[in-house]
Scaffold this motif. Sequence first.
Motif, mmCIF file in Angstrom:
data_model
loop_
_atom_site.group_PDB
_atom_site.id
_atom_site.type_symbol
_atom_site.label_atom_id
_atom_site.label_comp_id
_atom_site.label_asym_id
_atom_site.label_seq_id
_atom_site.Cartn_x
_atom_site.Cartn_y
_atom_site.Cartn_z
ATOM 1 N N LEU A 154 11.469 -29.304 -11.524
ATOM 2 C CA LEU A 154 12.022 -27.711 -11.871
ATOM 3 C C LEU A 154 10.321 -26.314 -11.033
ATOM 4 C CD1 LEU A 154 12.296 -27.936 -15.573
ATOM 5 C CD2 LEU A 154 13.952 -27.036 -13.564
ATOM 6 N N ILE A 155 9.650 -27.284 -10.744
ATOM 7 C CA ILE A 155 8.648 -26.819 -9.832
ATOM 8 C C ILE A 155 9.167 -26.005 -8.234
ATOM 9 C CG2 ILE A 155 6.250 -26.030 -8.836
ATOM 10 C CD1 ILE A 155 5.557 -27.386 -11.292
ATOM 11 N N GLU A 156 9.786 -27.760 -7.672
ATOM 12 C CA GLU A 156 9.840 -27.816 -6.302
ATOM 13 C C GLU A 156 11.461 -26.440 -6.262
ATOM 14 O OE1 GLU A 156 10.097 -31.415 -5.652
ATOM 15 O OE2 GLU A 156 8.269 -32.131 -5.303
ATOM 16 N N TYR A 157 12.116 -26.572 -6.904
ATOM 17 C CA TYR A 157 13.546 -26.059 -7.536
ATOM 18 C C TYR A 157 12.893 -24.362 -7.225
ATOM 19 C CZ TYR A 157 17.601 -24.416 -8.769
ATOM 20 O OH TYR A 157 18.928 -23.127 -8.808
ATOM 21 N N ARG A 158 12.356 -24.266 -8.238
ATOM 22 C CA ARG A 158 12.210 -22.650 -7.818
ATOM 23 C C ARG A 158 11.013 -22.237 -6.642
ATOM 24 N NH1 ARG A 158 8.220 -20.649 -12.572
ATOM 25 N NH2 ARG A 158 7.405 -22.993 -11.949
ATOM 26 N N GLU A 159 10.494 -23.297 -5.932
ATOM 27 C CA GLU A 159 10.360 -22.786 -4.461
ATOM 28 C C GLU A 159 11.104 -22.471 -3.422
ATOM 29 O OE1 GLU A 159 6.683 -25.581 -3.983
ATOM 30 O OE2 GLU A 159 5.418 -24.453 -5.583
ATOM 31 N N SER A 160 12.146 -23.353 -4.104
ATOM 32 C CA SER A 160 13.199 -23.662 -2.214
ATOM 33 C C SER A 160 13.853 -22.460 -3.042
ATOM 34 C CB SER A 160 13.793 -24.740 -3.194
ATOM 35 O OG SER A 160 14.757 -25.158 -3.714
ATOM 36 N N LEU A 161 14.380 -22.247 -3.913
ATOM 37 C CA LEU A 161 14.937 -21.012 -4.612
ATOM 38 C C LEU A 161 15.169 -19.653 -3.752
ATOM 39 C CD1 LEU A 161 17.848 -20.445 -6.096
ATOM 40 C CD2 LEU A 161 16.543 -19.839 -8.091
ATOM 41 N N ILE A 162 13.038 -19.508 -4.517
ATOM 42 C CA ILE A 162 12.468 -17.984 -3.781
ATOM 43 C C ILE A 162 12.820 -17.918 -1.858
ATOM 44 C CG2 ILE A 162 10.981 -17.323 -3.639
ATOM 45 C CD1 ILE A 162 9.803 -18.318 -6.440
ATOM 46 N N SER A 163 12.614 -19.346 -1.997
ATOM 47 C CA SER A 163 12.758 -19.905 0.040
ATOM 48 C C SER A 163 13.711 -18.873 0.324
ATOM 49 C CB SER A 163 12.521 -20.678 -0.143
ATOM 50 O OG SER A 163 11.804 -20.815 1.864
ATOM 51 N N ALA A 164 15.207 -19.479 -0.129
ATOM 52 C CA ALA A 164 16.372 -19.705 -0.287
ATOM 53 C C ALA A 164 16.739 -17.956 0.053
ATOM 54 C CB ALA A 164 17.568 -20.257 -0.585
ATOM 55 N N ALA A 165 16.233 -17.200 -0.724
ATOM 56 C CA ALA A 165 16.556 -15.752 -1.483
ATOM 57 C C ALA A 165 16.213 -15.090 -0.572
ATOM 58 C CB ALA A 165 16.482 -15.858 -2.690
ATOM 59 N N THR A 176 15.437 -15.322 2.868
ATOM 60 C CA THR A 176 15.734 -15.766 4.034
ATOM 61 C C THR A 176 17.109 -15.391 3.940
ATOM 62 O OG1 THR A 176 16.131 -18.115 3.653
ATOM 63 C CG2 THR A 176 13.723 -16.883 4.120
ATOM 64 N N GLY A 177 17.940 -14.756 3.082
ATOM 65 C CA GLY A 177 19.531 -14.907 3.346
ATOM 66 C C GLY A 177 20.391 -16.432 3.035
ATOM 67 N N LYS A 178 19.512 -17.059 2.860
ATOM 68 C CA LYS A 178 20.590 -19.079 2.659
ATOM 69 C C LYS A 178 21.369 -18.811 1.564
ATOM 70 C CE LYS A 178 17.480 -21.428 5.425
ATOM 71 N NZ LYS A 178 15.781 -22.545 4.851
ATOM 72 N N ILE A 179 20.729 -17.686 0.829
ATOM 73 C CA ILE A 179 21.604 -17.566 -1.063
ATOM 74 C C ILE A 179 22.373 -15.920 -0.603
ATOM 75 C CG2 ILE A 179 21.953 -17.550 -3.201
ATOM 76 C CD1 ILE A 179 19.749 -19.485 -3.539
ATOM 77 N N ASP A 180 23.195 -16.129 -0.672
ATOM 78 C CA ASP A 180 23.946 -14.144 -1.036
ATOM 79 C C ASP A 180 24.305 -13.968 -2.310
ATOM 80 O OD1 ASP A 180 24.907 -12.060 -0.681
ATOM 81 O OD2 ASP A 180 26.849 -13.022 0.660
#
Length: 271
Positions: A250-261, A263-267
């Motif tokens: 969950l901690i890793e998922y939160r970090e990757s989610l922040i990075s993706a958001a 940097t525009g990888k998630i719209d």
Amino acid sequence: ERRKIGHFLSEKNKQITASIKLLESKLALLEEKRSVLITQAITQGFNPNMDMKNSGISWLGDIPSHWSLSKVGYLSKIISKGTTPSTLNREFVPQGIKFLKAENIHYDGSVSALPNFYIDEETDKLLKRSRLKSNDILMVIAGATTGKCAILNSDFIPANTNQAVCFIRLNDTRISKFIQSWLSCELIQEQIKQDSVQSAQPNLAMEEIRNFVCPLPPIDEIEHITNRIIEFTNIISNSKSILEKQINCLIEYRESLISAAVTGKIDVRSL
């Protein structure tokens, strides 16, 4: 769009944080269950129909009528502690003989190789008084984690230790796990905490350890109790390991989610 990203991450963080707290509460419950089971096993055994007697010790209460009481000092060949190499003008080395500190001892009764500390053979000879043996009980006697207690297995031999760690070498190593479990249980840990509160730096004297009273079943019953303790602590440890992995995911998922958001990888515009 920046506001939407901020709102998206805020909501996701709330969900993930709630999930982590839930898993952490389950971890705490498992640890509490482990502690209760061990205390019950080493003070009452596993037969609920046994006749009981007053132990004569207020904080211990009743014990099975066929059990006796002893002191850790009576059961031990040696109760001593190590020395820090620097007091002998010696230094740690990159490889050599394992040197165990308080950080290597864990509350679950295990000893960890990490962090790694080593001394050379010459230093070990100078510190031969505190050379460790398989089945020694290691107990932290100084610092914030005073009371942590574990059994050293043969994988760590040869090894030595420092002045913050006490080693207890029993006359009969068949009861090592039982005595380690007793020293780790809530009843003894509470005694240690009460003594530690009275001093600025928590510490435990050799004489205090020698005078710790412990219940003592017959040897065949000790072996049965020990096997049962190992069995249910392994089950609890496996369950805790699964929960810890889920928390890390969950901690890793939160970090990757922040990075993706960010940097525009998630719209998030349509979310």
